[in-house]
Design an enzyme around this catalytic site. Structure first.
Site, PDB file in Angstrom:
ATOM      1  N   CYS A  61       0.822  -1.215   0.000  1.00  0.00           N
ATOM      2  CA  CYS A  61       0.000   0.000   0.000  1.00  0.00           C
ATOM      3  C   CYS A  61       0.853   1.261   0.000  1.00  0.00           C
ATOM      4  O   CYS A  61       0.418   2.313  -0.480  1.00  0.00           O
ATOM      5  CB  CYS A  61      -0.901   0.027   1.242  1.00  0.00           C
ATOM      6  SG  CYS A  61      -1.871  -1.454   1.524  1.00  0.00           S
ATOM      7  N   ASP A  93      -2.165  -4.166   7.740  1.00  0.00           N
ATOM      8  CA  ASP A  93      -3.226  -5.028   8.258  1.00  0.00           C
ATOM      9  C   ASP A  93      -3.198  -6.399   7.587  1.00  0.00           C
ATOM     10  O   ASP A  93      -3.393  -7.426   8.236  1.00  0.00           O
ATOM     11  CB  ASP A  93      -4.587  -4.380   8.018  1.00  0.00           C
ATOM     12  CG  ASP A  93      -4.798  -3.127   8.852  1.00  0.00           C
ATOM     13  OD1 ASP A  93      -3.878  -2.758   9.606  1.00  0.00           O
ATOM     14  OD2 ASP A  93      -5.870  -2.516   8.747  1.00  0.00           O
ATOM     15  N   CYS A 134      -2.286   2.949   3.336  1.00  0.00           N
ATOM     16  CA  CYS A 134      -2.902   1.820   4.030  1.00  0.00           C
ATOM     17  C   CYS A 134      -4.021   2.287   4.970  1.00  0.00           C
ATOM     18  O   CYS A 134      -4.182   3.468   5.248  1.00  0.00           O
ATOM     19  CB  CYS A 134      -1.838   1.031   4.790  1.00  0.00           C
ATOM     20  SG  CYS A 134      -2.291  -0.686   5.143  1.00  0.00           S
ATOM     21  N   LYS A 136      -5.052   2.522   8.217  1.00  0.00           N
ATOM     22  CA  LYS A 136      -5.041   3.443   9.358  1.00  0.00           C
ATOM     23  C   LYS A 136      -4.259   4.705   9.059  1.00  0.00           C
ATOM     24  O   LYS A 136      -4.378   5.694   9.783  1.00  0.00           O
ATOM     25  CB  LYS A 136      -4.471   2.753  10.607  1.00  0.00           C
ATOM     26  CG  LYS A 136      -5.146   1.445  10.956  1.00  0.00           C
ATOM     27  CD  LYS A 136      -6.658   1.551  10.962  1.00  0.00           C
ATOM     28  CE  LYS A 136      -7.320   0.195  11.095  1.00  0.00           C
ATOM     29  NZ  LYS A 136      -7.081  -0.736   9.993  1.00  0.00           N
ATOM     30  N   GLU A 456      -8.795  -6.511  13.675  1.00  0.00           N
ATOM     31  CA  GLU A 456      -9.652  -6.956  12.579  1.00  0.00           C
ATOM     32  C   GLU A 456      -9.561  -8.477  12.491  1.00  0.00           C
ATOM     33  O   GLU A 456      -8.560  -9.073  12.895  1.00  0.00           O
ATOM     34  CB  GLU A 456      -9.197  -6.347  11.255  1.00  0.00           C
ATOM     35  CG  GLU A 456      -9.429  -4.862  11.167  1.00  0.00           C
ATOM     36  CD  GLU A 456      -8.945  -4.282   9.843  1.00  0.00           C
ATOM     37  OE1 GLU A 456      -8.455  -5.058   8.998  1.00  0.00           O
ATOM     38  OE2 GLU A 456      -9.060  -3.068   9.663  1.00  0.00           O
ATOM     39  N   SER A 482     -12.108  -6.563   8.864  1.00  0.00           N
ATOM     40  CA  SER A 482     -11.490  -5.954   7.697  1.00  0.00           C
ATOM     41  C   SER A 482     -12.580  -5.450   6.771  1.00  0.00           C
ATOM     42  O   SER A 482     -13.694  -5.979   6.748  1.00  0.00           O
ATOM     43  CB  SER A 482     -10.632  -6.991   6.977  1.00  0.00           C
ATOM     44  OG  SER A 482     -10.318  -6.565   5.672  1.00  0.00           O
TER      45      SER A 482
END
Length: 566
Positions: A61, A93, A134, A136, A456, A482
């Site tokens: 990402c 993640d 990404c 967060k 998640e 997720s």
């Protein structure tokens, strides 16, 4: 470029904060430090622009963000500003999913916001650009932007392209679900290995309308990024061009003194929520938009999501609940394709202001879209008459819970609770075939405090889907999912188990009812029975007594408030 005395006077007026470190004899030491980096006195006369660059080698990402941040720097320089690039963290993640490391994910949102705030404030920057990819990263950047309230703009790193496997498009969602299929004996190890090699063909954030693309959509519709930013793929050269243009746009925001809170109004947040629920976006958007709103001092709560969700049609056929990914939407005009239909239906505040200096409606109408396509439905013939997210209440969730209802808005699930304290035990039971159709899986002590960090659970939901139980087993947790999760998955149950919420009082075999049409989540126990269990309840002892996780657990609020730290 050379500046005239008139230009210099104008630029000095734009130095809202940086003049504190560049003006006057007493600031000679600061100027000496700045000149040591190759800057000139002419550079010091220009507005200082912080560029928070979340480039990192830990996730696809973010692996490419340096070139986007460098293009933004170039745009700032060309528009007569002085850019300063700095880095901050990210957590992948997708890589940490299903491990203890996933506890760091939501924690990282706060660290990102704090670090951007500290640098921008401490170095007396006049404005801010954030470059992020990404999950967060994006709300963390927006929280910092809202806190600082200096002229700001957000740039998304862009979506990954889908991979190809056995003649059809695939992405990371397919790999997680393939793990469940392999455990069930429905996929060979060779095919699983072949799939993992092609599912993520390069740089960019996860392909479907998962959390990253949901948040890029919300930020564009909120007016804090340039039109089209949300859907341009990471590999598309236009992403670099857009970053350069963002730098120039920011300089105009400084000149006109347009600040984030001028744009991030209640109407802007309502626009973001409407678009997210119309597209069937990630449940994480509820946490993140409430957290951003808190920093922007906008009154936003779960009731707003419920109200808007009930009155917004679900019109996008996007993965994980549908067929298409963000790159497909981009080919047909991107988020503007959705926004135009919502605007025509009177569901968006078209007059909301944006970073372009134009309204949302003006921005969206200026983008060419392909109306004849299969991705976005008309609002008068939607996939469902209500939005893809819903807020549930009941004696199991007095403060609320969140479910992605895209595709199963009218279903009721009732069955015995299969209770697991934390994720790993539940995952193993599912993989071992110990969860059956009709069960209601309860995973607790995974909330903001209890995790800590509110993991998640794509590994768990992927295993359920992969074993063919996606429509017959409901999952209820005080943790998160997720954006790639789908099916009857209820998260963010509040109060959480760690603070004595009802989910912490459940016992194996309790009868749980998930009534989606009536937005209810209940356990078949009387108030007296719950009170008796509460009197005998003891919290699960945390093994995190020092460091960032202990600090986070002490400071974090309920998921019903966005899991923000206080």
């Amino acid at each position: 470029m050379a500046t005239t005395s008139t230009d210099r006077s104008k630029l000095l007026r734009m130095k809202h904060r940086s003049r504190e470190v560049t003006e006057g004899p007493e600031r000679a030491p600061a100027r000496a430090m700045l000149l040591a980096m190759g800057l000139t006195h002419e550079d010091l006369d220009k507005p200082f622009v912080a560029i928070a660059n979340l480039a990192s080698d830990v996730t696809p990402c973010n692996v490419h963000l340096d070139r986007i941040a460098d293009a933004a720097k170039e745009g700032v320089r060309q528009a007569n500003g002085t850019p300063f690039k700095f880095g901050t963290i990210t957590i992948s993640d997708g890589i940490s999913m299903g491990t203890e490391g996933m506890k760091a994910s939501l924690v990282s949102r706060e660290v990102i916001a704090d670090s951007i705030e500290v640098v921008t404030f401490g170095e007396r920057m006049d404005a801010l650009i954030t470059v992020a990819g990404c999950d967060k990263n994006m709300p963390g950047c927006m929280m910092a932007i809202a806190r600082l309230n200096v002229p700001s703009i957000f740039i998304y790193g862009g979506t990954i392209m889908p991979g190809q496997f056995q003649g059809h498009d695939v992405n990371i969602q397919d790999v997680f679900e393939a793990v469940g299929a392999y455990a069930k004996g429905n996929m060979s190890l060779e095919d699983l290995r072949a799939l993992e090699c092609v599912a993520c063909p390069g740089e960019g954030s996860c392909a479907g309308l998962f959390t990253a693309n949901t948040m890029s959509t919300a930020i564009e519709i909120m007016g804090m990024s340039l039109p089209g930013d949300a859907s341009i793929p990471a590999i598309d050269p236009r992403k670099v061009d857009e970053a350069r243009q963002s730098g120039a746009t920011l300089m105009r925001l400084i000149e006109e003194d347009i600040r984030p809170r001028d744009i991030m109004t209640k109407q802007a947040f309502e626009n973001a929520i409407t678009t997210v629920v119309a597209m069937g976006g990630s449940t994480n958007s509820v946490l993140h938009l409430m957290a951003i709103a808190r920093e922007a001092e906008v009154d936003l709560n779960l009731s707003d999501f419920d109200r808007i969700g009930r009155n917004t049609p679900y019109i996008a056929d996007m993965r994980p609940g549908g067929k298409y990914v963000m790159a497909d939407l981009h080919r047909h005009g991107g988020v503007a394709l959705v926004a135009k239909r919502l605007l025509r239906a009177g569901l968006l505040h078209g007059d909301a202001m944006t970073v372009t200096g134009k309204t949302l409606q003006q921005n969206m109408e200026a983008i060419e879209t392909i109306e004849d396509q299969d991705i976005v439905y008309q609002t008068d013939s939607p996939r469902s008459p209500t939005g893809g997210l819903a807020i549930l209440y009941g004696n199991l969730a007095p403060e609320g819970a969140v479910i992605k209802v895209a595709g199963h808005q009218e279903k009721v699930y009732k069955g015995p609770a299969r209770v697991f304290d934390q994720e790993e035990l539940a995952f193993r039971a599912i993989q071992d075939g110990k969860v059956q159709a009709g069960d209601i899986v309860i995973i607790r002590y995974e909330g903001p405090k209890g995790g800590p960090g509110m993991r998640e659970m794509l590994a768990v939901t992927g295993a359920i889907i992969g074993q063919g139980l996606g429509d017959s087993v409901a999952l209820v947790t005080d943790g998160r999912f997720s954006g790639a999760s789908h099916g009857p998955m209820v998260g963010h149950v509040a109060p959480e188990a760690a603070v004595g919420g009802p989910i912490g009082l459940l016992a194996e075999g309790d009868i749980i009812t998930l009534d989606i049409p009536n937005r209810r989540l209940d356990v078949q126990l009387t108030e007296e029975e719950l009170a008796t269990r509460r009197a005998n309840w003891k919290p699960m002892e945390s093994k995190y007594t020092t460091g960032v996780f202990a600090k986070y657990a002490k400071l974090v609020s309920s998921a019903s408030e966005g899991a923000v730290t206080r």
